[in-house]
Every structure is written in structure tokens, then in C-alpha cells.
Design a protein around this motif. Structure first.
Motif, PDB file in Angstrom:
ATOM      1  N   ALA A  68      60.901  35.761  41.908  1.00 15.52           N
ATOM      2  CA  ALA A  68      59.997  35.218  40.524  1.00 15.52           C
ATOM      3  C   ALA A  68      58.288  35.084  40.813  1.00 15.52           C
ATOM      4  O   ALA A  68      58.032  33.979  41.695  1.00 15.52           O
ATOM      5  N   VAL A  69      57.563  36.094  40.692  1.00 17.64           N
ATOM      6  CA  VAL A  69      56.134  36.058  40.984  1.00 17.64           C
ATOM      7  C   VAL A  69      55.451  36.590  39.788  1.00 17.64           C
ATOM      8  O   VAL A  69      55.986  37.185  38.931  1.00 17.64           O
ATOM      9  N   ASP A  70      54.283  36.099  39.749  1.00 16.11           N
ATOM     10  CA  ASP A  70      53.541  36.477  38.542  1.00 16.11           C
ATOM     11  C   ASP A  70      52.665  37.410  38.987  1.00 16.11           C
ATOM     12  O   ASP A  70      52.081  37.635  39.963  1.00 16.11           O
ATOM     13  N   GLU A  71      52.703  38.625  38.108  1.00 17.90           N
ATOM     14  CA  GLU A  71      52.041  39.929  38.105  1.00 17.90           C
ATOM     15  C   GLU A  71      51.251  40.047  36.873  1.00 17.90           C
ATOM     16  O   GLU A  71      51.612  39.682  35.786  1.00 17.90           O
ATOM     17  N   LEU A  72      50.192  40.936  37.245  1.00 19.47           N
ATOM     18  CA  LEU A  72      49.271  41.578  36.323  1.00 19.47           C
ATOM     19  C   LEU A  72      49.580  42.928  36.107  1.00 19.47           C
ATOM     20  O   LEU A  72      49.349  43.774  37.079  1.00 19.47           O
ATOM     21  N   ALA A  73      49.985  43.369  35.114  1.00 21.38           N
ATOM     22  CA  ALA A  73      50.496  44.672  34.788  1.00 21.38           C
ATOM     23  C   ALA A  73      49.442  45.542  34.469  1.00 21.38           C
ATOM     24  O   ALA A  73      48.499  45.110  33.483  1.00 21.38           O
ATOM     25  N   ASP A  74      49.478  46.645  34.854  1.00 19.71           N
ATOM     26  CA  ASP A  74      48.425  47.724  34.631  1.00 19.71           C
ATOM     27  C   ASP A  74      49.009  49.509  34.281  1.00 19.71           C
ATOM     28  O   ASP A  74      49.323  49.747  35.514  1.00 19.71           O
ATOM     29  N   GLU A  75      49.026  49.954  33.324  1.00 18.69           N
ATOM     30  CA  GLU A  75      49.561  51.112  33.104  1.00 18.69           C
ATOM     31  C   GLU A  75      48.514  52.273  32.978  1.00 18.69           C
ATOM     32  O   GLU A  75      48.861  53.322  32.603  1.00 18.69           O
ATOM     33  N   GLN A  76      47.382  51.829  33.444  1.00 20.44           N
ATOM     34  CA  GLN A  76      46.241  52.959  32.966  1.00 20.44           C
ATOM     35  C   GLN A  76      46.136  53.824  34.541  1.00 20.44           C
ATOM     36  O   GLN A  76      45.958  53.315  35.834  1.00 20.44           O
ATOM     37  N   CYS A  77      46.417  55.030  34.580  1.00 20.57           N
ATOM     38  CA  CYS A  77      46.147  55.994  35.752  1.00 20.57           C
ATOM     39  C   CYS A  77      44.732  56.306  35.974  1.00 20.57           C
ATOM     40  O   CYS A  77      43.936  56.710  35.021  1.00 20.57           O
ATOM     41  N   PHE A  78      44.153  56.100  37.228  1.00 22.11           N
ATOM     42  CA  PHE A  78      42.806  56.537  37.579  1.00 22.11           C
ATOM     43  C   PHE A  78      42.887  57.716  38.570  1.00 22.11           C
ATOM     44  O   PHE A  78      43.547  57.547  39.748  1.00 22.11           O
ATOM     45  N   ASN A  79      42.229  58.583  38.308  1.00 19.52           N
ATOM     46  CA  ASN A  79      42.202  59.784  39.320  1.00 19.52           C
ATOM     47  C   ASN A  79      43.467  60.521  39.571  1.00 19.52           C
ATOM     48  O   ASN A  79      43.531  60.949  40.913  1.00 19.52           O
ATOM     49  N   GLY A  80      44.313  60.389  38.790  1.00 16.25           N
ATOM     50  CA  GLY A  80      45.584  60.932  38.834  1.00 16.25           C
ATOM     51  C   GLY A  80      46.297  60.141  39.632  1.00 16.25           C
ATOM     52  O   GLY A  80      47.601  60.609  40.152  1.00 16.25           O
ATOM     53  N   GLU A  81      46.257  58.995  40.178  1.00 14.63           N
ATOM     54  CA  GLU A  81      47.037  58.097  41.105  1.00 14.63           C
ATOM     55  C   GLU A  81      47.882  57.434  39.803  1.00 14.63           C
ATOM     56  O   GLU A  81      47.438  56.905  38.662  1.00 14.63           O
ATOM     57  N   ALA A  82      49.027  56.802  40.318  1.00  9.26           N
ATOM     58  CA  ALA A  82      49.946  56.039  39.504  1.00  9.26           C
ATOM     59  C   ALA A  82      49.400  54.930  39.333  1.00  9.26           C
ATOM     60  O   ALA A  82      48.599  54.122  40.230  1.00  9.26           O
ATOM     61  N   PRO A  83      49.845  54.217  38.032  1.00 10.17           N
ATOM     62  CA  PRO A  83      48.988  52.792  37.881  1.00 10.17           C
ATOM     63  C   PRO A  83      49.622  51.460  38.649  1.00 10.17           C
ATOM     64  O   PRO A  83      50.964  52.020  39.214  1.00 10.17           O
ATOM     65  N   LEU A  84      49.060  50.645  38.991  1.00 13.30           N
ATOM     66  CA  LEU A  84      49.455  49.528  39.772  1.00 13.30           C
ATOM     67  C   LEU A  84      49.574  48.182  39.176  1.00 13.30           C
ATOM     68  O   LEU A  84      49.117  48.103  37.982  1.00 13.30           O
ATOM     69  N   TYR A  85      50.572  47.399  39.629  1.00 11.68           N
ATOM     70  CA  TYR A  85      50.721  45.906  39.296  1.00 11.68           C
ATOM     71  C   TYR A  85      50.498  45.044  40.480  1.00 11.68           C
ATOM     72  O   TYR A  85      50.392  45.292  41.491  1.00 11.68           O
ATOM     73  N   PHE A  86      49.506  44.088  40.029  1.00  9.65           N
ATOM     74  CA  PHE A  86      48.952  43.042  41.179  1.00  9.65           C
ATOM     75  C   PHE A  86      49.493  41.705  41.036  1.00  9.65           C
ATOM     76  O   PHE A  86      49.359  41.133  40.039  1.00  9.65           O
ATOM     77  N   ASN A  87      49.642  41.188  42.178  1.00  7.69           N
ATOM     78  CA  ASN A  87      50.008  39.894  42.542  1.00  7.69           C
ATOM     79  C   ASN A  87      48.824  39.296  43.260  1.00  7.69           C
ATOM     80  O   ASN A  87      47.922  39.981  43.829  1.00  7.69           O
ATOM     81  N   LYS A  88      49.016  38.041  43.743  1.00  9.43           N
ATOM     82  CA  LYS A  88      47.942  37.288  44.365  1.00  9.43           C
ATOM     83  C   LYS A  88      47.845  37.479  45.602  1.00  9.43           C
ATOM     84  O   LYS A  88      46.843  37.574  46.564  1.00  9.43           O
ATOM     85  N   ASP A  89      48.704  38.399  46.389  1.00 11.32           N
ATOM     86  CA  ASP A  89      48.962  38.760  47.910  1.00 11.32           C
ATOM     87  C   ASP A  89      49.002  40.198  47.929  1.00 11.32           C
ATOM     88  O   ASP A  89      48.420  40.640  48.947  1.00 11.32           O
ATOM     89  N   SER A  90      49.374  40.980  46.996  1.00 12.62           N
ATOM     90  CA  SER A  90      49.531  42.532  47.190  1.00 12.62           C
ATOM     91  C   SER A  90      49.564  43.260  45.852  1.00 12.62           C
ATOM     92  O   SER A  90      49.391  42.824  44.679  1.00 12.62           O
ATOM     93  N   HIS A  91      49.855  44.611  45.889  1.00 15.27           N
ATOM     94  CA  HIS A  91      50.084  45.359  44.639  1.00 15.27           C
ATOM     95  C   HIS A  91      51.207  46.250  45.123  1.00 15.27           C
ATOM     96  O   HIS A  91      51.512  46.573  45.917  1.00 15.27           O
ATOM     97  N   ARG A  92      51.548  46.978  43.914  1.00 17.33           N
ATOM     98  CA  ARG A  92      52.615  47.968  43.816  1.00 17.33           C
ATOM     99  C   ARG A  92      52.558  48.925  42.594  1.00 17.33           C
ATOM    100  O   ARG A  92      51.891  48.449  41.727  1.00 17.33           O
ATOM    101  N   ILE A  93      53.313  49.975  42.824  1.00 20.80           N
ATOM    102  CA  ILE A  93      53.304  51.078  41.587  1.00 20.80           C
ATOM    103  C   ILE A  93      53.992  50.413  40.427  1.00 20.80           C
ATOM    104  O   ILE A  93      54.966  49.913  40.570  1.00 20.80           O
TER     105      ILE A  93
END
Length: 563
Positions: A68-93
Motif C-alpha cells: 500500500a504505497v502512494d504512486e504517481l503514474a506516468d504513461e509517457q515514453c521519453f526517448n524510447g524508454e518505458a514510462p515510469l511510476y514514482f513514489n517518495k523513495d524510488s520509481h519503477r516501470i
């Protein structure tokens, strides 16, 4: 097209509070093939995946983050890289992107296998709270992905499957994607014991109440005076065999994206939005009542109620101002699934309209999630608007016992109280409220409020169908499509039906719905045989043979969760 997309439609009607129960029901639906996977290469190699197939529709369900963590979702790809989701400590694909890419690979495998008839929907189940979910909805819809976030206890969810090899549309799909999937060592599920089930139920209720408080706090802090529509409803989430008209949903013919459009039945004056089901009045309800198999006691009770209404009308016409008998239309329908409660309710409303007791005769089908909102105070507004929507007809509350739980602060209890207050108003005559559900929990519901039983004096009990009645139902359904069995096929079908009936679990037996599911399997098997064999005699296209009949599986006993 309508029947084809029922699998998609069922998922679209769910919320975070109902999706787990919907998955449980699909595991017991004999027309839906389902299978548990432990990964899809290369994007979802370490995720539990559940695949559901019905006719030409596939739903791929992915279990995401359990935490149960709060995450900011982002589906935008930049420079061909997969989009990332961010939380207060890290990020993930992005898990949505990974699911979308996995579905893209599945479609490629289907084309390579020369299978071009499947449409695929993705569903993501996540314990994370995507704090910008509202802003991401349109993007997720474009990717044909539904997202259920903030799911409490997701790690403990036990999701069943139905790997019936006779459902060839499912096995054909799985064969096509074989090279990119991994499976668990076994598909057998460990069923929780009764104590664990009760604990899970109470945890679910506690989490539900906690979510309501959290939503209210967030609304006060972040939104100020801004209001928002809440649309977490579960109407029509039962089996795919229910013949209901959902006037709040767009037609499947309007495009795949229509399954993500928020269905609404709006009262133009009150801006009421809810995914309820509207059943239109029948043109000849008396004929429909007579056609019902069995239900003689119910037919007699309905006739008595109608006669009293007509008698009152005759007295008023002959003796204006004379006192007439008070007739309450509010009723309780008791019975298991597949015993005809919704069908009779539709006939009931139409007959009352013909008798002059109701001005319209339509039926509004609702359940707990129609009334219980995301913030305290929603219940009063939702009850009032639902009653306004049903005015002139019937408000049918399915599984009404779910309105009351062991939790003292359960908002469902307020719904019952509000209904009681409205029904006590003598001006509220142009409406019939029908509470439906299993007999035992419904009787316990009546015990929770002394006034309930007196407000619902009409009680209709729907018994399980006998084997002879199920055979009669089978014959009628066959006649609708002009099918007929060969004599050996008829004997085989009766034999497997009688065997299933003898071994049935009374708590999960589907009655007429079970017959409908099995006939659908026979129709599909028959269609495959005809296409492969190309019979020379056109009459054989409507002739069912023993080869079309596969053994009927009896519903397995499952611990009952509920009030």
C-alpha cells in the motif's frame, strides 16, 4: 454482438470493492475458460496473471504491487524508454505499459496462429494508490486497460480458475500464446477454512469503512468544496447468462472503447449517476407469467395481490370516497441464483402497471454499491435519487442482506434506515420495493430491524427447480433456437444432467442458469463440429448429437462469504 461482449461488460461494471467477488463468480461460470499463469515474457515474468476467455473475448488480469504505497503514474515514453511510476523513495516501470505490451505480444501470437477473432482487454489489480488515477483514466482507456488500485489485502486474494478443456475457445487461445507464458506447478487452489474466511470478510469490511474515511479526509483536504461523482457499482456482475437490459451502457457495436465509458442513467433534474439496470415493462406480462416453469405458489400469490388492487379500483369507481383496503406492494424475494427472481420481478412490475397499481411498471435493479458512496452522506442522496428513478415502477435490491454487516458503522445500515423512513411516507404509493437474496441471510436481515418485516408483507419463496422442471426448461430453450436432440443425444444429456443434479452442492447450484451454461457449451461444440465436418444435409445443422455433449461438471463446494 450483445452476448459476445458480456465478459468485457461484466468487468467494466466493477469497482475496487466488488472486483474480488466478480473474479470468484467467474471461476464458477462454466461458460468462461480461465487459467492462472505465473508470468508472461518478457514484460511480466514475475506477476500472477489470470486469463479469462468467453467466445471471442479475452480478459488478461494482472496482479501488481501488493504494498500500500502512494504512486504517481506516468504513461509517457521519453526517448524510447518505458514510462515510469514514482513514489517518495524510488520509481519503477509502468505496470500498465507492461500489461499493454504483453497483450500486444499476445495479439501477434494469435495472428501467427491464424486466429483473428479475439478482442483483448487488460485489467490491472494493484495495492498501490495511484494518486493521479483520475487524470490517467483516458490514457489507460486508450491502451484498453482497466485499473483497480488501492486494493487492500491483495496478497491474500485467492482467485480460482476453470480450466475446462471442453471450452475450446480458451484452450485454442492458450495454445497460441504457449511460447510466452509460464505456469505454476499446479492450478489447484487451497481453500481457506471457515475461520480464515470470516477473518477475511471482517478485514474486507474494516478496509471498506477505512477507505470511506480516507476518501472523506482526502476530499476535505485536497478538493475543498469541489464535488465529484462516485460510480462504484456492481450491477450485472453475476453470471454472463443473465438476460438484462443495461440502458446505462453503450452498445458493443459502438466500439471497443465504449466499455470504459462511465455508464449513466441520469435524472436530468438531480444529475443522478449510477450503473443500475433498467428492465422495461413487458407488453404481455400475463403470458410471460404463465410460461414460467413451476413457481405455481408464486403465481397464486401474485394473482391474489393483483385481485385486491383491482377490487379496490372497482370499489372506488362504484362508491367514490369509500374507504378501501390498504395494499402494500413492497415484497421480499427469497431464493438461490437461477431460480427466476429477476424474471419474476420484471413480470411483477408489468402486472402491477396493468392493474393500475403502478404508473409505469419498469424495474430498476440495484444493490449495495448503488447506495453506498465513497463519502459519508452519499447514502441519503443515493437512496433518494434511486427511489426517484424507480418511481412508478419497482426498485429491486439484489443481495439486500449485504446492506448490513457486523460493523456498527457500516453505511449500509443507514440505507436500511432511510428506506424505512421513505416507505413510512403515505405519499410514496407509486413504487414497489423488492428485497432479494438467499433465504437464510435475508431472514437475518429482517431480524436486524423490527419494522422491516411489517413494511415488506409480501414474501415470495423461490425454490430450487426439480429435475423434471430443469428438463422442461431445457426443452423450451432448445425450441427457441429450433434445435433438437437425436434420441441417443437426449438420453445422454438427461443422464449427465441427472447426475449433476444428484451430486449438486445446494449452496452453489445454479438451477436454470446451470442449464443455460451447459447448453451454451453444447451449442459451441456443435458449431465447431459442423464447421469441421461440413454436413451435407442442412437439417443436421440444427440436430444435436452425442458428440456435442460433454460431461457436465458439478459446482464444487466453496466456503460461503457473506452476511
Amino acid at each position: 454482438m450483445e452476448n459476445t461482449y458480456r465478459l468485457f461488460d461484466g468487468f467494466q461494471k466493477q469497482s475496487r470493492y466488488t472486483i474480488e467477488r466478480h473474479l470468484d463468480r467467474l471461476a464458477d461460470n462454466y461458460a468462461v475458460y480461465s487459467e492462472h499463469l505465473t508470468g508472461i515474457s518478457p514484460f511480466l515474468q514475475n506477476n500472477d496473471i489470470y486469463v479469462y476467455v468467453h467466445n471471442a473475448c479475452i480478459v488478461v488480469v494482472c496482479k501488481d504491487n501488493d504494498d500500500a504505497v502512494d504512486e504517481l503514474a506516468d504513461e509517457q515514453c521519453f526517448n524510447g524508454e518505458a514510462p515510469l511510476y514514482f513514489n517518495k523513495d524510488s520509481h519503477r516501470i509502468s505496470p500498465v505499459w507492461q500489461l499493454s505490451e504483453s497483450i500486444r505480444l499476445m495479439k501477434i501470437k494469435l495472428r501467427e496462429a491464424n486466429i483473428n477473432t479475439f478482442a483483448i482487454l487488460g485489467v490491472l489489480l494493484s495495492g498501490s494508490n495511484f494518486i493521479n488515477a483520475d487524470d490517467m483514466q483516458m490514457k489507460w482507456e486508450e491502451q484498453d486497460i482497466m485499473v483497480f488500485d488501492n486494493l487492500k489485502g491483495l496478497k491474500k486474494w485467492r482467485i480460482g480458475v476453470n480450466t475446462d478443456a471442453d471450452l475450446t475457445y480458451g484452450t485454442d487461445f492458450m495454445a497460441a500464446i504457449e511460447s510466452i507464458v509460464t505456469r505454476p506447478a499446479t492450478n489447484a487452489m487451497e481453500e481457506p477454512d471457515d475461520t480464515e474466511t470470516d477473518d477475511l470478510l471482517q478485514e474486507m469490511i474494516d478496509n471498506f469503512i477505512s477507505d470511506l474515511n480516507d476518501d472523506e479526509a482526502k476530499s476535505d483536504k485536497d478538493l475543498g468544496s469541489k464535488s465529484e461523482d462516485v460510480d462504484d457499482d456492481d450491477i450485472g456482475a453475476d453470471d454472463l447468462d443473465d438476460d438484462k437490459e443495461d440502458t446505462g451502457s453503450e452498445s458493443p457495436d459502438s466500439g471497443f472503447g465504449s466499455y470504459f465509458t462511465e455508464p449513466s442513467l441520469a435524472d436530468s433534474q438531480n444529475n443522478f449517476k449510477a450503473k443500475v439496470t433498467i428492465l422495461k415493462p413487458l407488453p404481455n406480462p400475463r403470458a410471460e407469467l404463465e410460461k414460467l416453469v413451476g413457481c405455481q405458489d408464486i403465481k397464486n400469490r401474485i394473482d391474489e395481490l393483483l385481485a385486491l388492487n383491482r377490487y379496490n379500483a372497482m370499489v372506488r369507481a362504484a362508491f367514490p370516497g369509500a374507504k378501501t383496503h390498504e395494499v402494500s406492494l413492497h415484497s421480499i424475494f427469497l431464493g438461490r441464483p437461477g431460480t427466476g427472481k429477476t424474471t419474476v420481478c420484471k413480470i411483477f412490475g408489468s402486472l402491477l402497471h396493468e392493474a393500475g397499481a403502478l404508473s409505469k411498471g419498469h424495474v430498476v435493479v440495484a444493490n449495495r454499491s448503488t447506495f453506498v458512496g465513497a463519502r459519508w452522506g452519499d447514502e441519503e442522496t443515493n437512496v433518494r435519487h434511486a427511489l426517484e428513478l424507480a418511481k412508478g415502477g419497482v426498485l429491486m435490491i439484489d443481495e439486500a442482506y449485504l446492506l448490513v454487516s457486523k460493523h456498527e458503522q457500516d453505511p449500509g445500515r443507514l440505507v436500511i434506515q432511510l428506506l424505512m423512513e421513505v416507505l413510512a411516507d403515505e405519499k410514496q404509493r407509486d413504487i414497489a420495493v423488492v428485497l432479494c437474496g438467499y433465504k437464510e441471510p435475508m431472514m437475518r436481515l429482517l431480524e436486524t430491524n423490527q419494522g422491516l418485516e411489517s413494511r415488506f408483507p409480501n414474501r415470495f419463496e423461490f425454490n430450487d427447480f426439480t429435475i423434471d422442471e430443469l428438463i422442461e426448461i431445457t426443452t423450451r430453450r432448445l425450441n427457441e433456437f429450433q434445435y433438437s436432440f437425436t434420441e441417443p443425444a437426449w438420453h445422454k444429456f438427461k443422464g449427465v444432467l441427472e447426475s449433476a443434479y444428484k451430486e449438486r452442492d445446494p449452496q452453489s447450484w445454479g438451477n436454470a442458469r446451470f442449464v443455460a451454461n451447459q447448453l451454451e457449451r453444447i451449442y459451441i461444440q456443435h458449431a465447431l463440429r459442423c464447421v469441421n465436418e461440413a454436413p451435407a444435409d442442412s437439417n443436421q445443422l440444427l440436430l444435436l448429437t452425442p458428440a456435442d455433449i460433454r460431461p457436465i461438471e458439478v459446482p464444487r463446494p466453496r466456503p460461503r462469504i457473506g452476511f
